[in-house]
Scaffold this active site. Structure first.
Site, PDB file in Angstrom:
ATOM      1  N   CYS A 144     -47.848  -2.303 -51.018  1.00 48.49           N
ATOM      2  CA  CYS A 144     -48.576  -3.505 -50.581  1.00 48.49           C
ATOM      3  C   CYS A 144     -49.289  -3.252 -49.242  1.00 48.49           C
ATOM      4  O   CYS A 144     -50.490  -3.499 -49.110  1.00 48.49           O
ATOM      5  CB  CYS A 144     -47.641  -4.696 -50.499  1.00 48.49           C
ATOM      6  SG  CYS A 144     -46.090  -4.363 -49.634  1.00 48.49           S
ATOM      7  N   TYR A 145     -48.569  -2.736 -48.256  1.00 48.30           N
ATOM      8  CA  TYR A 145     -49.226  -2.455 -46.967  1.00 48.30           C
ATOM      9  C   TYR A 145     -50.363  -1.440 -47.132  1.00 48.30           C
ATOM     10  O   TYR A 145     -51.468  -1.663 -46.618  1.00 48.30           O
ATOM     11  CB  TYR A 145     -48.220  -1.907 -45.948  1.00 48.30           C
ATOM     12  CG  TYR A 145     -47.261  -2.895 -45.346  1.00 48.30           C
ATOM     13  CD1 TYR A 145     -47.712  -3.981 -44.589  1.00 48.30           C
ATOM     14  CD2 TYR A 145     -45.885  -2.733 -45.482  1.00 48.30           C
ATOM     15  CE1 TYR A 145     -46.819  -4.868 -43.997  1.00 48.30           C
ATOM     16  CE2 TYR A 145     -44.986  -3.612 -44.896  1.00 48.30           C
ATOM     17  CZ  TYR A 145     -45.453  -4.672 -44.159  1.00 48.30           C
ATOM     18  OH  TYR A 145     -44.574  -5.542 -43.573  1.00 48.30           O
TER      19      TYR A 145
END
Ligand SMILES: NC(=O)c1ccc[n+]([C@@H]2O[C@H](COP(=O)([O-])OP(=O)(O)OC[C@H]3O[C@@H](n4cnc5c(N)ncnc54)[C@H](OP(=O)(O)O)[C@@H]3O)[C@@H](O)[C@H]2O)c1
Length: 328
Positions: A144-145
């Site tokens: 996600c990051y």
């Protein structure tokens, strides 16, 4: 209709896959696994999906998945590697949401630990690897990051204009999965923002792999459920005018339906959607600041996984995904 299975359907990314796939016109979900909830109806475990699925959770055994064409593995790292090689052996396409296939084996083992089922996968960031994803049998869905960070810097980094990047990211708490932890305990997070794994978060290795430059990364959690806001401080190796940088970003993302260039970004302008919003600024001669906003469960996980599936199956990239964000 292509048939879809989900391993890990009781978790956050699994239930988000179910939400998104309920709007997809070209696939049907036929098998969803949960060890904890085997035999229970999907809507009994996920009441928000009441009326959308007439299915019960099954155990994650191969026999329950062999009628699928595509399987999503939405399980923790270290667990996906127990399933992915066996799914490929029986001829299924796989999109793995865990970290198990995002890095070369030697990097994975240094960062995460022993890998017992390694094989090569395409890194599933469609804006960068779309053509390879179309031909892939197994796609490693990005973290996600890294999704928000890489998209913020790629148009500059891929041209070799970047000396180093400092990413500062703030994530909602669903990024940690459905299992309660000390962080997710309400009094610990409410009215607070918590930096964690400073200088040592494992996602930095995906950023370095794709951006091929020096990267520092500081993750933090804030008391919201969905969304990652990233500020990328990009130090260039030469001076470039703001207009030129903006035109570079416009050109790079022109045909990319889920990246929107905005004057500024906000988490509640992307919530519930597969968009990554970017805003570009130049504050001194060699420092570019790019802010990015994604919904970690959609563009940061399950939406991106469906985008990858669309490419792998030859559908329009946006099928099932062009829902506007939830605002306010
Ligand atoms: N949350 C995010 O924003 C996000 C974003 C990008 C990537 N990811 C990655 O996506 C994966 C899933 O994350 P999540 O947030 O959905 O986690 P989660 O909410 O903790 O759900 C994980 C699911 O995996 C299942 N599971 C665990 N071990 C298993 C095993 N050995 N065999 C079969 N099923 C197993 C569990 O289901 P049962 O116990 O019911 O079987 C559970 O529902 C992780 O690798 C995570 O790093 C998460």
């Amino acid at each position: 209709m292509y048939k879809v299975g989900i391993i890990g359907g009781s978790g956050y990314t699994g239930s988000e896959l179910l939400r998104i796939l309920s709007m997809h016109r070209k696939v049907e979900v036929i098998s969803v696994t949960s060890r904890k909830h085997e035999g229970k109806k999907i809507e009994d475990v996920h009441p928000f999906l009441a009326g959308f699925y007439d299915l019960k959770f099954v155990s994650p055994e191969l026999k329950n998945l062999e009628d699928c064409n595509v399987v999503f593995t939405a399980v923790p790292h270290g667990e996906a590697m127990k399933y992915v090689p066996r799914l490929l052996e029986i001829g299924l396409k796989v999109i793995d949401l865990s970290a198990d296939y995002r890095l070369p084996k030697e990097v994975y083992e240094r960062v995460y630990g022993k890998h017992t089922g390694y094989l090569n996968a395409v890194y599933g960031l469609p804006e960068i690897h779309g053509e390879e994803i179309k031909k892939a049998s197994v796609v490693a869905n990005p973290g996600c990051y890294p999704t928000g960070c890489i998209l913020a810097a790629y148009p500059l980094a891929s041209k070799g204009f970047v000396e180093r990047i400092v990413f500062d990211s703030k994530s909602g708490i669903t990024g940690a999965g459905a299992k309660p932890t000390e962080f997710t305990h309400y009094p610990n997070l409410h009215e607070s923002v918590i930096p964690y794994k400073v200088t040592e978060h494992r996602h930095v290795h995906e950023m370095i792999q794709e951006l091929k430059c020096r990267v520092s990364f500081t993750p933090q959690v804030y008391p919201g459920s969905r969304g990652i806001l990233t500020t990328a401080h990009i130090i260039l190796n030469d001076c470039i005018e703001l207009e030129e940088i903006i035109s570079m970003y416009r050109k790079f993302y022109r045909e990319k339906p889920f990246v929107r260039l905005q004057k500024t970004v906000r988490l509640n302008w992307v919530r519930g959607s597969n968009f990554c919003d970017l805003a570009v600024f130049v504050d001194s001669e060699r420092r570019v600041v790019v802010t990015s906003a994604i919904d970690n469960l959609v563009k940061g996980a399950s939406g991106q996984a469906v985008q990858n599936m669309n490419l792998m199956l030859g559908f329009d990239e946006t099928e099932g995904l062009l829902t506007p964000p939830l605002f306010p």
